[in-house]
Design a protein around this motif. Sequence first.
Motif, PDB file in Angstrom:
ATOM      1  N   PRO A 408       0.959  -1.229   0.078  1.00  0.00           N
ATOM      2  CA  PRO A 408      -0.086   0.065  -0.040  1.00  0.00           C
ATOM      3  C   PRO A 408       0.924   1.259  -0.017  1.00  0.00           C
ATOM      4  O   PRO A 408       1.782   1.298   0.628  1.00  0.00           O
ATOM      5  CB  PRO A 408      -0.743  -0.124   1.387  1.00  0.00           C
ATOM      6  CG  PRO A 408       0.192  -0.840   2.235  1.00  0.00           C
ATOM      7  CD  PRO A 408       0.665  -1.998   1.415  1.00  0.00           C
ATOM      8  N   ARG A 410       2.309   5.051   0.670  1.00  0.00           N
ATOM      9  CA  ARG A 410       2.169   5.961   2.024  1.00  0.00           C
ATOM     10  C   ARG A 410       0.783   6.697   1.937  1.00  0.00           C
ATOM     11  O   ARG A 410       0.384   7.142   1.072  1.00  0.00           O
ATOM     12  CB  ARG A 410       3.288   6.840   1.874  1.00  0.00           C
ATOM     13  CG  ARG A 410       4.721   6.299   2.050  1.00  0.00           C
ATOM     14  CD  ARG A 410       5.830   6.980   1.705  1.00  0.00           C
ATOM     15  NE  ARG A 410       5.890   8.257   2.585  1.00  0.00           N
ATOM     16  CZ  ARG A 410       6.579   8.348   3.645  1.00  0.00           C
ATOM     17  NH1 ARG A 410       7.292   7.556   4.199  1.00  0.00           N
ATOM     18  NH2 ARG A 410       6.415   9.555   4.254  1.00  0.00           N
ATOM     19  N   SER A 450      -6.006   5.164   5.112  1.00  0.00           N
ATOM     20  CA  SER A 450      -4.491   4.763   4.321  1.00  0.00           C
ATOM     21  C   SER A 450      -3.393   4.519   5.395  1.00  0.00           C
ATOM     22  O   SER A 450      -2.452   3.715   5.123  1.00  0.00           O
ATOM     23  CB  SER A 450      -4.317   5.729   3.517  1.00  0.00           C
ATOM     24  OG  SER A 450      -4.170   6.994   3.920  1.00  0.00           O
ATOM     25  N   THR A 451      -3.420   5.328   6.500  1.00  0.00           N
ATOM     26  CA  THR A 451      -2.468   5.060   7.613  1.00  0.00           C
ATOM     27  C   THR A 451      -2.601   3.596   8.331  1.00  0.00           C
ATOM     28  O   THR A 451      -1.679   3.026   8.730  1.00  0.00           O
ATOM     29  CB  THR A 451      -2.621   6.375   8.598  1.00  0.00           C
ATOM     30  OG1 THR A 451      -2.293   7.312   8.132  1.00  0.00           O
ATOM     31  CG2 THR A 451      -1.526   5.814   9.766  1.00  0.00           C
ATOM     32  N   ARG A 453      -3.890   0.837   6.989  1.00  0.00           N
ATOM     33  CA  ARG A 453      -3.711  -0.112   5.968  1.00  0.00           C
ATOM     34  C   ARG A 453      -1.850  -0.118   5.863  1.00  0.00           C
ATOM     35  O   ARG A 453      -1.475  -1.132   5.425  1.00  0.00           O
ATOM     36  CB  ARG A 453      -4.146   0.077   4.454  1.00  0.00           C
ATOM     37  CG  ARG A 453      -5.685  -0.189   4.668  1.00  0.00           C
ATOM     38  CD  ARG A 453      -6.287  -0.200   3.159  1.00  0.00           C
ATOM     39  NE  ARG A 453      -5.782  -1.434   2.441  1.00  0.00           N
ATOM     40  CZ  ARG A 453      -6.282  -2.458   2.526  1.00  0.00           C
ATOM     41  NH1 ARG A 453      -7.418  -2.713   3.438  1.00  0.00           N
ATOM     42  NH2 ARG A 453      -5.959  -3.554   1.936  1.00  0.00           N
ATOM     43  N   HIS A 454      -1.320   1.070   5.584  1.00  0.00           N
ATOM     44  CA  HIS A 454      -0.019   1.227   5.484  1.00  0.00           C
ATOM     45  C   HIS A 454       0.739   0.703   6.823  1.00  0.00           C
ATOM     46  O   HIS A 454       1.769  -0.141   6.540  1.00  0.00           O
ATOM     47  CB  HIS A 454       0.347   2.485   5.314  1.00  0.00           C
ATOM     48  CG  HIS A 454       1.768   2.619   4.897  1.00  0.00           C
ATOM     49  ND1 HIS A 454       2.817   3.228   5.455  1.00  0.00           N
ATOM     50  CD2 HIS A 454       2.320   2.542   3.543  1.00  0.00           C
ATOM     51  CE1 HIS A 454       4.100   3.259   4.911  1.00  0.00           C
ATOM     52  NE2 HIS A 454       3.820   2.783   3.502  1.00  0.00           N
ATOM     53  N   ASP A 455       0.164   0.973   8.049  1.00  0.00           N
ATOM     54  CA  ASP A 455       0.866   0.629   9.007  1.00  0.00           C
ATOM     55  C   ASP A 455       0.684  -0.971   9.459  1.00  0.00           C
ATOM     56  O   ASP A 455       1.641  -1.648   9.960  1.00  0.00           O
ATOM     57  CB  ASP A 455       0.328   1.229  10.278  1.00  0.00           C
ATOM     58  CG  ASP A 455       0.954   2.600  10.651  1.00  0.00           C
ATOM     59  OD1 ASP A 455       2.077   3.028   9.910  1.00  0.00           O
ATOM     60  OD2 ASP A 455       0.410   3.366  11.366  1.00  0.00           O
ATOM     61  N   TYR A 457       0.503  -3.105   7.006  1.00  0.00           N
ATOM     62  CA  TYR A 457       1.741  -3.776   5.854  1.00  0.00           C
ATOM     63  C   TYR A 457       3.150  -3.736   6.614  1.00  0.00           C
ATOM     64  O   TYR A 457       3.674  -4.729   6.648  1.00  0.00           O
ATOM     65  CB  TYR A 457       1.663  -2.989   4.589  1.00  0.00           C
ATOM     66  CG  TYR A 457       2.869  -3.323   3.916  1.00  0.00           C
ATOM     67  CD1 TYR A 457       2.904  -4.421   3.055  1.00  0.00           C
ATOM     68  CD2 TYR A 457       3.790  -2.422   3.555  1.00  0.00           C
ATOM     69  CE1 TYR A 457       3.955  -4.624   2.331  1.00  0.00           C
ATOM     70  CE2 TYR A 457       4.862  -2.754   2.770  1.00  0.00           C
ATOM     71  CZ  TYR A 457       5.011  -3.901   2.160  1.00  0.00           C
ATOM     72  OH  TYR A 457       5.947  -4.409   1.251  1.00  0.00           O
ATOM     73  N   MET A 496       4.943   7.916   9.741  1.00  0.00           N
ATOM     74  CA  MET A 496       3.386   7.419   9.128  1.00  0.00           C
ATOM     75  C   MET A 496       2.487   7.955   9.818  1.00  0.00           C
ATOM     76  O   MET A 496       1.164   7.502   9.235  1.00  0.00           O
ATOM     77  CB  MET A 496       3.438   5.743   9.306  1.00  0.00           C
ATOM     78  CG  MET A 496       4.581   5.193   8.513  1.00  0.00           C
ATOM     79  SD  MET A 496       4.527   5.480   6.711  1.00  0.00           S
ATOM     80  CE  MET A 496       5.752   6.529   6.759  1.00  0.00           C
TER      81      MET A 496
END
Length: 498
Positions: A408, A410, A450-451, A453-455, A457, A496
């Motif tokens: 994903p 950033r 989005s944070t 999902r990114h975290d 990952y 993040m």
Amino acid sequence: MEEVSHQNKVSSPSPTPSVCSDGKKSDAGSVAAKDYAPTRSTKAAAHAAESASFAAVVEAACCHRNLIPGLAETLEASSSFGIIPTRVASSKNNSSGDEGDNTEDAGHPILPSINSVSKTAMRLINEFNLPPFVTMSTKDSAPQLKLEDPPLMTTDNNESGNITQTNLNIRRRLVVKGAIRGYRMSRATHGVSSGCYYYEAIIGGDDSNTQSGQKRPLHESSNQEEANMELDLTTKRQKTGHVRIGWSTRSGDLQAPVGYDASSYAIRDTGGSRIHQSRREDKWGGKDFGPGDVVGFAICLSGANNSKSSATEPSSLGVEGVTIGESNVENSSTGITSDTVIGNNIRFFINGKQIGDKAFDNITPGTYYPAVSCYSDSSVQLNFGPHFVYPPKDVHMMQPVSDLCLAPPRPEDVLCSILSTSNEGKKPLSSKKVDERVVTAFKDLVKNESTIRHDAYLWHTEMQKKEILKLRKARGLPTKELDAIEQPMSDQYASMHF
């Protein structure tokens, strides 16, 4: 005069203009109408602006569903009623002192709250097979099997930084445990339709440690009696439960083992037999494997373009994956070259050594998913990469299965993509009709999901590295390229959060 005064007194409550004694109309009614007109027009204008703004954010979210699936689902559900939703803000003066409840007040009333979007995002990750990494699919697994998370790994100082499994509550589901009666199948969330991909399965058992994935070397036994006890225990475990592992298309029967029908290919632990369409072949060059062994599975599918992969789940997100380069140099230990792998074939490895040549050749084209069947108390922990206990020797040809799920972007890149890209030449959020306050609140919601999902990952990747580091150390394998994972997790996640 008294009669005229009485007439005015009676007619004054009515908005209709009154008539004076001289026959002229009074201005009272007109003044009242002018007072009401701006209020009605203002409300209509505000409603129109809200309608345009809500339609714009719904369109923007749905066009980028792969980046913000939770927000897209929430907004789409709200818009299906045909009216603009209005969220009632909770009281800021929360007597319980729980600051988390106050997040309902954030943003704009016509948009969902941060709390609701966060819950939907987590639900899609954990329950609907939309995590930002490859895992075993709850929807594509027999219900008799158990899908569990690997043991939680921490840093040496027992600090896991500001991102932990507890506050993220992310399910990884990489451990498959057997059914009480009969073989059943579980498949991964992502499949391969072209290219060469590889994954590992760490074999567990009744008393084995799936996480360590290591059989104790016989030279560590203090005497021959302990060595014999070790061999007896290993044999006992292999007889208690059994596994069949390989690749399967979606049409493979989940209520049967891998290799049962024409849609799947497998090897089994006993004798390393290869199985397809329920036809077992014992003398093809296979080898026994059991608790503690690490079994590798490679598949090569020619497809239209052998360098491209296909992920059939919508959890592949937003950016291009890393493609490992090609090479024509033959590797002495595996014999795999760019010439020999082109075509549709499957190969197996045990503890880093290839077993036989091609276990299956000229397999039927299709989209194949990593597949596991467990019987009785057997268990398997899957490792889809990007790091492996025993990396394929020809790394120029094999890609990890983890590459099938694109990392994903950033949070700031997600926001930039949503604001800059258009739908059929239109940028819905750039319209002058859109209320800037709604756009600002929408941006906050985008950043929030989005944070998450990114975290998630980053956290999964960190745990995967630590698991492989532990496995390699236990086996005395090189760990040089993985030593960087010893750094505190907080250093990686600090940038993040918003």
